[in-house]
Design a protein around this motif. Structure first.
Motif, mmCIF file in Angstrom:
data_model
loop_
_atom_site.group_PDB
_atom_site.id
_atom_site.type_symbol
_atom_site.label_atom_id
_atom_site.label_comp_id
_atom_site.label_asym_id
_atom_site.label_seq_id
_atom_site.Cartn_x
_atom_site.Cartn_y
_atom_site.Cartn_z
ATOM 1 N N LEU A 61 0.832 -1.204 0.000
ATOM 2 C CA LEU A 61 0.000 0.000 0.000
ATOM 3 C C LEU A 61 0.868 1.256 0.000
ATOM 4 N N VAL A 62 1.921 1.255 0.804
ATOM 5 C CA VAL A 62 2.833 2.404 0.840
ATOM 6 C C VAL A 62 3.497 2.608 -0.514
ATOM 7 N N VAL B 298 4.032 5.728 -5.571
ATOM 8 C CA VAL B 298 4.104 5.763 -7.033
ATOM 9 C C VAL B 298 2.959 6.589 -7.614
ATOM 10 N N ILE B 299 1.741 6.392 -7.101
ATOM 11 C CA ILE B 299 0.598 7.152 -7.621
ATOM 12 C C ILE B 299 0.757 8.635 -7.324
ATOM 13 N N ALA B 300 1.196 8.965 -6.116
ATOM 14 C CA ALA B 300 1.382 10.372 -5.765
ATOM 15 C C ALA B 300 2.487 11.018 -6.593
ATOM 16 N N GLY B 301 3.506 10.235 -6.978
ATOM 17 C CA GLY B 301 4.602 10.801 -7.751
ATOM 18 C C GLY B 301 4.333 10.899 -9.234
ATOM 19 N N PRO C 68 9.497 18.280 -6.786
ATOM 20 C CA PRO C 68 10.525 17.473 -6.098
ATOM 21 C C PRO C 68 10.145 16.003 -5.968
ATOM 22 N N PHE C 69 8.888 15.713 -5.598
ATOM 23 C CA PHE C 69 8.496 14.326 -5.384
ATOM 24 C C PHE C 69 8.419 13.560 -6.702
ATOM 25 N N VAL D 19 10.668 10.142 -7.937
ATOM 26 C CA VAL D 19 10.077 8.912 -8.468
ATOM 27 C C VAL D 19 10.608 8.629 -9.870
ATOM 28 N N GLU D 20 10.653 9.651 -10.725
ATOM 29 C CA GLU D 20 11.156 9.457 -12.084
ATOM 30 C C GLU D 20 12.646 9.123 -12.083
#
Length: 346
Positions: A106-107, A112-115, A125-126, A130-131
């Motif tokens: 879940l984390v 990944v979804i938030a980024g 920044p976030f 992730v990228e």
């Protein structure tokens, strides 16, 4: 009159300030670990399993900190049945390691979804982090497997992220200290499940790319019988050994990951029991590095085994031929022609 272009200058104090800031963060993290360990010693002192017996140090301290090798059962559909006693279980139960793995998944999904949600050309920044992580894993995987590895990069990156978060979850104070939470990769059942997923991935991929006959023909080739019965029999025997070794791969993947993570947690528990706070700080840093390395090894081996599975005999022979053609003259030693006397045909 022309003016020279102004160039941006970086103050000489900037690198020193950044280095000082990183040092302060490291010192603060070390101090926080020491404070938490000392506070836990007084707030939750270790106790003897048998209250009638006096507490003895260090034996009782070590016993109270060591995590049992069998995970705690959070939910059992058949509570009247006896608890499992074997290391590998096949019961339909929810264990503490499985429950913690769901939290880790879940984390990972939230991160990944938030980024990636609402991506912009100028990333924040976030999104940038992730990228950067995905591009670094993608470039590394492509450097190992070449162009054929492109379709397997998502699996490679997903395995790495899931396993590294699972490994590092055991360093979070509540995990492993309460029955409800346990590092997923410290349970052989979880690592074996991940290894079976990898095992099915590279064998199914091999069949999809080469066909059933082409894939299993890598192990049981009848072409060598053209060179005689002895050569064909040896080829079948060697192929049978290679086929049996394919079933050893998931076992080695599972045991390597489980042994390193569970062994590291045992070492951390024993050292924490004996030294309270100071030495465990360094050991936590070591276990952080071990968790990274083990996640990388598992995902890299899965990618390499998959690349080997989709490679046919003709690809291997062509690659070997290209390697020989690219070698400089004389690299493989003197040839027959070079040993023949001058002026005489070889």
């Amino acid at each position: 009159m022309t003016s020279e272009p102004e160039t941006a200058t970086i103050p000489a104090e900037a690198p020193k300030a950044a280095s000082k800031r990183r040092r302060n963060i490291l010192l603060f993290a070390m101090l926080a670990v020491i404070v938490v360990d000392v506070a836990a010693l007084f707030l939750f002192p270790p106790q003897n399993a048998d209250p009638s017996q006096p507490y003895q140090f260090p034996a009782d301290a070590i016993k109270s900190n060591i995590e049992p090798i069998l995970p705690h059962i959070v939910w059992d559909p058949t509570p009247d049945s006896p608890p499992p006693t074997s290391l590998i279980t096949f019961d339909v139960t929810i264990t503490s390691s499985l429950f913690t793995m769901w939290i880790v998944m879940l984390v990972a999904l939230v991160l990944v979804i938030a980024g990636t949600r609402g991506r912009r050309e100028v990333p924040g920044p976030f999104q940038n982090v992730v990228e950067y992580v995905y591009e670094a894993l993608s470039n590394f995987g492509m450097s190992l497997g070449g162009a054929k590895a492109k379709g397997f990069i998502p699996l490679f990156a997903s395995l790495f992220v899931l396993i590294i978060l699972s490994n590092w979850s055991g360093l979070v104070p509540p995990v492993g200290k309460i029955p409800l939470l346990r590092a997923p990769t410290s349970d052989i059942n979880v690592t074996l499940g991940l290894a079976i997923v990898s095992f099915l991935t590279f064998h199914v991929s091999g069949v999809r790319h080469l066909g059933v006959g082409g894939y299993f023909g890598k192990f049981f080739s009848l072409r060598e019988f053209k060179n005689g019965v002895a050569a064909g029999s040896i080829a079948i025997f060697v192929g049978l050994m290679e086929f049996i070794l394919e079933f050893v791969k998931p076992i080695t993947l599972a045991m390597r990951l489980f042994g390193n993570i569970y062994g590291g947690e045992l070492a951390l528990a024993v050292i924490t029991s004996l030294t309270i706070a100071i030495i465990p700080v360094a050991l936590i840093g070591l276990e952080t590095f071990v968790g990274f390395v083990q996640a990388l090894i598992f995902s890299v081996l899965t990618l390499i085994f998959t690349m080997l599975a989709i490679e046919g005999h003709h690809d291997e022979h062509a690659e070997a031929h290209d390697m020989v053609e690219d070698m400089p003259a004389g690299a493989m030693g003197p040839t027959f022609e070079s040993l023949a006397p001058h002026g005489r045909a070889a």
